[in-house]
Design a protein around this motif. Sequence first.
Motif, PDB file in Angstrom:
ATOM      1  N   LEU A 336      47.283  -2.636  -8.439  1.00  0.00           N
ATOM      2  CA  LEU A 336      47.670  -3.357  -7.208  1.00  0.00           C
ATOM      3  C   LEU A 336      46.406  -3.157  -5.222  1.00  0.00           C
ATOM      4  N   ALA A 337      47.630  -1.882  -5.491  1.00  0.00           N
ATOM      5  CA  ALA A 337      47.306  -1.797  -3.958  1.00  0.00           C
ATOM      6  C   ALA A 337      45.828  -1.058  -3.428  1.00  0.00           C
ATOM      7  N   ASP A 338      45.237  -0.362  -4.653  1.00  0.00           N
ATOM      8  CA  ASP A 338      43.806  -0.116  -4.702  1.00  0.00           C
ATOM      9  C   ASP A 338      42.721  -1.110  -5.168  1.00  0.00           C
ATOM     10  N   TYR A 339      43.078  -2.100  -5.264  1.00  0.00           N
ATOM     11  CA  TYR A 339      42.484  -3.280  -6.217  1.00  0.00           C
ATOM     12  C   TYR A 339      42.421  -4.237  -5.964  1.00  0.00           C
ATOM     13  N   SER A 340      42.803  -4.649  -5.003  1.00  0.00           N
ATOM     14  CA  SER A 340      43.291  -6.221  -5.041  1.00  0.00           C
ATOM     15  C   SER A 340      43.169  -6.257  -2.807  1.00  0.00           C
ATOM     16  N   GLY A 341      43.627  -7.707  -2.861  1.00  0.00           N
ATOM     17  CA  GLY A 341      43.256  -7.568  -1.027  1.00  0.00           C
ATOM     18  C   GLY A 341      41.565  -7.252  -0.491  1.00  0.00           C
ATOM     19  N   ASN A 342      41.834  -6.978   1.079  1.00  0.00           N
ATOM     20  CA  ASN A 342      40.637  -7.106   0.851  1.00  0.00           C
ATOM     21  C   ASN A 342      39.462  -7.992   0.665  1.00  0.00           C
ATOM     22  N   THR A 343      39.711  -9.323   1.650  1.00  0.00           N
ATOM     23  CA  THR A 343      38.831 -10.333   1.247  1.00  0.00           C
ATOM     24  C   THR A 343      38.007 -10.158   2.284  1.00  0.00           C
ATOM     25  N   ILE A 344      37.061 -10.773   2.502  1.00  0.00           N
ATOM     26  CA  ILE A 344      36.240 -10.213   3.831  1.00  0.00           C
ATOM     27  C   ILE A 344      36.033 -11.408   4.124  1.00  0.00           C
ATOM     28  N   TYR A 345      36.094 -11.955   5.605  1.00  0.00           N
ATOM     29  CA  TYR A 345      36.422 -12.938   5.941  1.00  0.00           C
ATOM     30  C   TYR A 345      35.292 -14.019   5.757  1.00  0.00           C
ATOM     31  N   PHE A 346      35.632 -15.119   5.693  1.00  0.00           N
ATOM     32  CA  PHE A 346      34.954 -16.514   5.980  1.00  0.00           C
ATOM     33  C   PHE A 346      35.025 -17.323   6.875  1.00  0.00           C
ATOM     34  N   PRO A 347      34.235 -17.475   7.895  1.00  0.00           N
ATOM     35  CA  PRO A 347      34.924 -18.792   8.599  1.00  0.00           C
ATOM     36  C   PRO A 347      34.599 -20.151   8.429  1.00  0.00           C
ATOM     37  N   LYS A 348      35.719 -20.609   8.754  1.00  0.00           N
ATOM     38  CA  LYS A 348      35.869 -22.625   8.583  1.00  0.00           C
ATOM     39  C   LYS A 348      34.529 -22.887   9.443  1.00  0.00           C
ATOM     40  N   THR A 349      34.507 -22.730  11.154  1.00  0.00           N
ATOM     41  CA  THR A 349      33.825 -23.414  10.470  1.00  0.00           C
ATOM     42  C   THR A 349      31.535 -22.309  11.047  1.00  0.00           C
ATOM     43  N   ASN A 350      31.167 -23.090  11.222  1.00  0.00           N
ATOM     44  CA  ASN A 350      29.667 -22.779  10.630  1.00  0.00           C
ATOM     45  C   ASN A 350      30.309 -21.955   9.353  1.00  0.00           C
ATOM     46  N   PRO A 351      30.504 -22.969   8.087  1.00  0.00           N
ATOM     47  CA  PRO A 351      31.005 -21.858   7.058  1.00  0.00           C
ATOM     48  C   PRO A 351      29.988 -21.263   6.412  1.00  0.00           C
ATOM     49  N   LYS A 352      29.880 -20.048   4.927  1.00  0.00           N
ATOM     50  CA  LYS A 352      29.136 -19.646   4.773  1.00  0.00           C
ATOM     51  C   LYS A 352      29.084 -20.545   3.194  1.00  0.00           C
ATOM     52  N   PRO A 353      27.622 -20.464   2.396  1.00  0.00           N
ATOM     53  CA  PRO A 353      27.202 -20.866   1.064  1.00  0.00           C
ATOM     54  C   PRO A 353      28.725 -21.103   0.334  1.00  0.00           C
ATOM     55  N   VAL A 354      28.406 -21.423  -0.801  1.00  0.00           N
ATOM     56  CA  VAL A 354      29.826 -21.628  -1.576  1.00  0.00           C
ATOM     57  C   VAL A 354      29.758 -20.520  -2.885  1.00  0.00           C
ATOM     58  N   ASP A 355      28.354 -20.068  -3.236  1.00  0.00           N
ATOM     59  CA  ASP A 355      28.153 -19.213  -4.087  1.00  0.00           C
ATOM     60  C   ASP A 355      28.379 -17.855  -3.716  1.00  0.00           C
ATOM     61  N   TYR A 356      28.418 -17.390  -2.208  1.00  0.00           N
ATOM     62  CA  TYR A 356      29.411 -16.662  -1.134  1.00  0.00           C
ATOM     63  C   TYR A 356      30.080 -16.367  -1.374  1.00  0.00           C
ATOM     64  N   GLU A 357      31.029 -17.451  -1.461  1.00  0.00           N
ATOM     65  CA  GLU A 357      32.588 -16.906  -1.035  1.00  0.00           C
ATOM     66  C   GLU A 357      33.121 -16.782  -2.046  1.00  0.00           C
ATOM     67  N   GLN A 358      32.267 -17.253  -3.593  1.00  0.00           N
ATOM     68  CA  GLN A 358      33.024 -17.320  -5.052  1.00  0.00           C
ATOM     69  C   GLN A 358      32.477 -15.441  -5.523  1.00  0.00           C
ATOM     70  N   THR A 359      31.479 -15.028  -4.413  1.00  0.00           N
ATOM     71  CA  THR A 359      30.076 -13.818  -5.044  1.00  0.00           C
ATOM     72  C   THR A 359      31.787 -12.418  -3.982  1.00  0.00           C
ATOM     73  N   PHE A 360      32.212 -12.494  -3.170  1.00  0.00           N
ATOM     74  CA  PHE A 360      32.344 -11.614  -1.857  1.00  0.00           C
ATOM     75  C   PHE A 360      34.365 -12.337  -2.032  1.00  0.00           C
ATOM     76  N   SER A 361      34.931 -12.779  -3.099  1.00  0.00           N
ATOM     77  CA  SER A 361      35.916 -13.230  -3.125  1.00  0.00           C
ATOM     78  C   SER A 361      37.376 -11.753  -3.572  1.00  0.00           C
ATOM     79  N   GLY A 362      38.174 -11.342  -2.833  1.00  0.00           N
ATOM     80  CA  GLY A 362      38.297 -10.361  -3.362  1.00  0.00           C
ATOM     81  C   GLY A 362      37.853  -8.654  -2.623  1.00  0.00           C
ATOM     82  N   ASN A 363      38.340  -7.559  -3.893  1.00  0.00           N
ATOM     83  CA  ASN A 363      38.188  -6.838  -2.961  1.00  0.00           C
ATOM     84  C   ASN A 363      36.863  -6.285  -3.489  1.00  0.00           C
ATOM     85  N   THR A 364      35.795  -6.225  -2.248  1.00  0.00           N
ATOM     86  CA  THR A 364      34.312  -5.989  -2.496  1.00  0.00           C
ATOM     87  C   THR A 364      33.910  -4.741  -2.777  1.00  0.00           C
TER      88      THR A 364
END
Length: 699
Positions: A336-364
């Motif tokens: 869990l320590a090695d493979y969870s967390g570390n989600t990249i920052y998704f800005p609330k203003t001027n947000p990224k596309p939905v598919d981008y957030e779905q692809t890069f959620s979690g540890n990338t």
Amino acid sequence: MKQKHGKSRGKPYKKPAPARRNERFSKNYSFIQRSKQMEETHRRERIPTAPKQEYEPVAKLLPEIQDEVDEAGFYEQLVTGFNHIPTSQILSSTVEDDEPIVALPKKIKHKKEKRAEKISADLETYNSFSKRFDFELSTDNINDLIARKDVKAIKGNWSALGNLRFEIPRLSDDFQEPDCHEPKDIATAADLQKLEVKASICGNAKLPLTALQSQLFYIANNYQDVYYPHRTHGNAEDIRYVYCLHALNHMLKVRSLILRNNEKVSALAKSQKMSPNEISIPESFRDQGLKRMKVVFIVPFRESALKIVNIIGDLLFGSQDDQARKTSIANYERFLADYSGNTIYFPKTNPKPVDYEQTFSGNTDDNFKLGIRFTKKTMSLFSDMNSSDILIASPLGLRMLVTDKDNDFDFLNSIELLIIDQAELFLAQNWENLLHSLDHLHLQPQKLPDTNCQRVRTWCLSGASSFYRQTLLFASHELPEFRAVLNSKCSNYQGKVRIANLVEHGDIRNVLTPIQQVFRRISCSNVESTFDDRFQYFVKHIMPQFSKPGFSHCMLYVPSYFDYVRIRNHFKTEMVSFVQINEYTKKEKISRARDIFFHSGASVLLYSERAHFFRRTRIKGIRNLIMYQPPNFPHFYSEMINLMLESNQNPRDGFGEAMSVNILYTKYDLLSLSNVVGSENAVKLTSGKKDSYLFSTKI
């Protein structure tokens, strides 16, 4: 007096001696001959009911080895009681005693009746698995598979998968055409058991399965290669659940078979008063590969590995909280320590596309390799590669394993199941890593295997293990690279199934900017010359436009990084005024390049597809868009053109409403074009008489 055996009685030796005949072979020769005669006699007879001797079921993850066994009784039963079943099926009187029957009506039955019904059902479900791996390919069969000769093609249409193409090799004169009719949905545990799923898994599976899951599992369970290019964020978890279910079911069958044979070999060795490595083991006991590892998952990110491990844990142990999971899965806290967390920052203003957030959620993180080993009661993570049953790795992590000079890659010799998920993301990482890793499967061992060669399957010893490997490939859309992997890297002797649904509309329907889009075809003589032909066409017909008055604010979109570097070097040689953004450009330089381009400081912006994939930067000021090649990610087509909306333009640049879109393509870009304009239009673009075609978007 009965003699007790130690708990290690059925376990294989860590360092067995090389297979050899010994001076006491004649003593067990009569036993072998007697066994073979009885096997041949009873092979023609119907399988009788359960053996007389009964054992109480033990609900464990893997079969337990009995601590107390009557030597004489076990030996007699080994010769008489077991030989009513062909030894090739390798079944013992304790078949599936480690698994409780689930989801069945609770009726009071006599123990012997229940026992007979249970073994009868288990024999039926065991046949498909043993039939696949006990089948011996002849030299002619292997030559035909390599040459792709005499393949039966069958088309079908299923409700959830759509159009299917079955390609089944004819390996014998008595070839029987497989049943390609749509299967029934899997709704209960009994339905899973009928499809050869271990009972312990059936009790923990999330049922009912959807129509898509049921149909995919039906094909995978037949051990045919699967190519499914219609993965979406909506069905991603359903697909992941299916291939985890299939992989775990296969792994437990392999382990159960080996443990049962270990028990038989140990009993035979004790009756001979010899070491298990000194006796001559019957041919029918061959149940292993040169190495232990049997299943490989290739996925892009650590987040994907986290989901796979959790699904396997749920199937093995049921739903558990983190505390209980730490008990049943060794090293789970470290995992869990090695493979969870570390989600990249998704800005609330001027947000990224939905598919981008779905692809890069979690540890990338895309550099990892995780070995998993199964024991009787637990699942151990971070196990050594040579002692692991399953490997989960990224293409980069796997390539680093096979190129490590300090270690060998022999653990990839006997892979029986390969699962590649989210294949389209490997294009954005490094496709060469995947191809390099696949080329290192099933190679000749660099070191002497520590496996008893008397237990190794003959087709593995002869170097034909690649024909016994099943490959499951999942992607979001079709591309030539994916088909090339299926056609050149996969040689499953039971054939393959390709889901081939036509693209009705393509991503062009998502274009919002009212602008004309011109598709320009480049003449090519062969596939190898496409790179040079495309570059020469660009230099002769596109670059002269850069010097025309009023031509500015041009974005050159380049999918391939090799083409990107080639064009960049040419621009520098020709002194073209340009700025560049690629996946390696630092954040500060990206901001500077965008500012220069927007304010007309440079006429051309050289932009790589991988830069857009990893950042999804919104470039403003684009008035002329040139796509050097149709995009590998179809939705990028509309996304780039929609950046040309009037609201994103610099009102002071003095170009008014003048805008253009040009896409360069060859006849070999048929699949990429299909994703953009639809399959029907793509055929017209690649085979039509004209060299340019105009598409107009109107609001």
